[in-house]
Design an enzyme around this catalytic site. Structure first.
Site, short mmCIF file in Angstrom:
data_model
loop_
_atom_site.label_atom_id
_atom_site.label_comp_id
_atom_site.label_asym_id
_atom_site.label_seq_id
_atom_site.Cartn_x
_atom_site.Cartn_y
_atom_site.Cartn_z
N SER A 103 0.73 -1.20 0.08
CA SER A 103 0.24 0.00 -0.07
C SER A 103 0.75 1.12 0.10
O SER A 103 1.37 1.47 -0.83
CB SER A 103 -1.21 0.00 1.20
OG SER A 103 -1.89 0.95 1.13
N ASP A 246 -3.06 6.53 -2.95
CA ASP A 246 -1.86 5.63 -2.37
C ASP A 246 -1.12 4.75 -3.30
O ASP A 246 -1.71 4.67 -4.39
CB ASP A 246 -2.19 5.33 -0.84
CG ASP A 246 -3.29 4.19 -1.04
OD1 ASP A 246 -3.87 3.97 -2.15
OD2 ASP A 246 -2.96 3.04 -0.35
N ASP A 248 -1.34 1.58 -3.61
CA ASP A 248 -2.16 0.52 -4.55
C ASP A 248 -3.43 1.09 -4.67
O ASP A 248 -4.26 0.19 -5.01
CB ASP A 248 -2.24 -0.87 -3.47
CG ASP A 248 -2.93 -0.66 -2.24
OD1 ASP A 248 -3.13 0.70 -1.91
OD2 ASP A 248 -3.36 -1.61 -1.70
N ASP A 250 -6.22 1.75 -3.13
CA ASP A 250 -7.72 1.71 -2.75
C ASP A 250 -8.09 2.95 -1.97
O ASP A 250 -9.16 2.85 -1.76
CB ASP A 250 -7.49 0.59 -1.74
CG ASP A 250 -6.32 0.66 -0.57
OD1 ASP A 250 -5.68 1.70 -0.56
OD2 ASP A 250 -6.43 -0.13 0.30
MG MG Z 1 -3.64 1.28 0.14
#
Ligand code: MG
Length: 456
Positions: A103, A246, A248, A250
């Site tokens: 992440s 961020d 990744d 999400d």
């Molecule tokens: Mg993330």
């Protein structure tokens, strides 16, 4: 592992999967074992795999992959994609998934995240089953002619973007021809978010869209101190909206057309206000702003507060059949789409609202109830349980809620103190309608935490 979970002994999966340093915690042998454990848990069924842009992704991916194949799982390699794109693939195809990502953590980290066949992160009780297989090395390897195969898929991004487009008024957004600046921070959304925006007929300028694997352009956590380039370009560039993800993707955070950073809880409140109706349910952790509570009361919706952590919010949403949920850090979960945080879905919902109302994002935010959260942190230098009990006994603490950590409730605001799920620190949030009081409250408890820890 670097995970810290209060007083509990170290475990394999932290708040957001397994995180560590490749070739140290995440050795090749360790990753193979994790792969074997996950595939044994999945009884050798087909598994979708995706990864973020980290330079160690090849290494961790290959090691986990070898473990999965050895148990007989076939693997669909989805390539570099945002975590929610892998989750959406798992949900719609009803297969398990593994994402190689850490992440927003610094580039020297990587991680392994397992995804259930409904697209959500695995329940803690299911993770424990994988941990037991791992600890006991209770693997079920297959003979040579049953070892799994790998198939590369290149349509998972289209599949994901199509899913998002089906949830918004595409024609209306397309007519507006928004000018959008998106900072993907060298992360996994470097293709998918610009592609989504182009599909919505936005004029897109991408920032830091080179997937260098080392986050050389900016720190991957999308907070104002890390978004100085985006913010200064927004002040000069005549854009309708600035977006940052961020690593990744999400999560999504936004900068208004004047270059002002929008707190994640304001985005969440805005989206909640515009999708909920009477008797709908909304789920958010104890750390989110009371503005959401106020909006839910106004709309006749029910607000459910949980512990911090996206998987907990997702699972609670499923149990409660909630319409929407999310966290104050820019993670919005739109149940109709999927029960996990989804940065690109959040982007589409915000553009949908801007198109529907014809209002600039700054005016939409200005209409919301105004609260301030001041976020501070301190190193955790003692056992969290001992710190918690020392805090509970302080004369400064009268009324408190213990859903997660300690939330000290005062007439004009609250203070939340809880240990991080991924680092040896405690987070100290001050919250109030008044920015001065929020600042004072957080500062007060930074001092109290220092005093308690100094006396041990
Ligand atoms: Mg993330």
């Amino acid at each position: 592992m670097v995970s810290v979970e209060g007083r509990k002994p170290p475990r394999l999966f932290g708040t957001n999967g397994i995180r560590g340093f490749p070739n140290q915690d995440l050795s090749a042998e360790f990753c193979v074992k994790v792969g074997k454990s996950i595939a044994t848990y999945c009884k050798g069924s087909t598994i979708a795999m995706g990864r973020d842009t980290r330079s160690t992704g090849d290494f961790v991916f290959s090691s986990v992959l070898a473990g999965l194949l050895s148990i007989g799982s076939n693997v669909l390699d989805l390539g570099v994609l945002p975590t929610p794109a892998v989750q959406y693939y798992c949900k719609t195809k009803k297969i398990f998934g593994v994402v190689i990502t850490a992440s927003h953590n610094p580039p020297e980290f990587n991680g392994i995240k397992s995804v259930d066949s409904d697209g959500t992160e695995l329940d803690r009780s299911e993770e424990e089953k994988i941990e037991e297989i791992f600890q006991k090395e209770n693997f079920k390897p297959v003979v040579w002619n049953s070892i799994g195969r790998v198939r590369g898929l290149n349509d998972a991004m289209n599949h994901y973007v199509d899913g998002i487009l089906s949830r918004v008024d595409v024609d209306n957004i397309r007519r507006k021809e928004f000018r959008v600046l998106v900072d993907v921070g060298n992360g996994a959304s470097y293709q998918s978010t610009p592609f989504l925006l182009e599909s919505l007929n936005c004029k897109v300028v991408s920032l830091n869209a080179n997937p260098d694997g080392k986050f050389t352009s900016r720190n991957s956590e999308p907070k104002p101190a890390n978004l100085t380039d985006l913010i200064s370009l927004m002040k000069t560039g005549n854009f309708s909206l600035g977006i940052a993800h961020d690593g990744d993707a999400d999560r999504a955070v936004f900068i208004d057309e004047k270059g002002e950073f929008i707190d994640g809880d304001k985005t969440l409140t805005l989206v909640v206000e515009n999708v909920v109706g009477r008797n709908d349910k909304v789920v958010t952790p104890v750390s989110s702003s009371d503005a959401i509570e106020e909006i839910c009361r106004k709309k006749g919706a029910e607000l459910i507060r949980t512990k911090v952590g996206a998987p907990i919010v997702s699972r609670t949403m499923i149990q409660e059949k909630a319409k929407i949920g999310g966290e104050e850090n820019g993670g919005v979960i739109f149940g109709e789409h999927q029960y996990c945080r989804d940065g690109a879905m959040t982007v589409a919902l915000v553009l949908n609202l801007m198109a529907k109302t014809g209002m600039p994002i700054s005016s939409l935010i200005a209409k919301l109830p105004a609260y301030t959260i001041v976020k501070k942190e301190a190193h955790l230098r003692m056992d969290w349980g001992k710190l918690l009990s020392a805090l509970s006994n302080r004369r400064e603490v009268d009324k408190a809620d213990f859903t997660d950590g300690i939330k000290i409730l005062r007439e004009d605001g609250w203070i939340l103190i809880r240990p991080s799920g991924t680092e040896p620190i405690v987070r100290i949030y001050g919250h109030s309608r008044s920015p001065e009081i929020a600042e004072k409250y957080s500062g007060e408890f930074v001092s109290i935490v220092a005093e308690i820890q100094g006396h041990t």
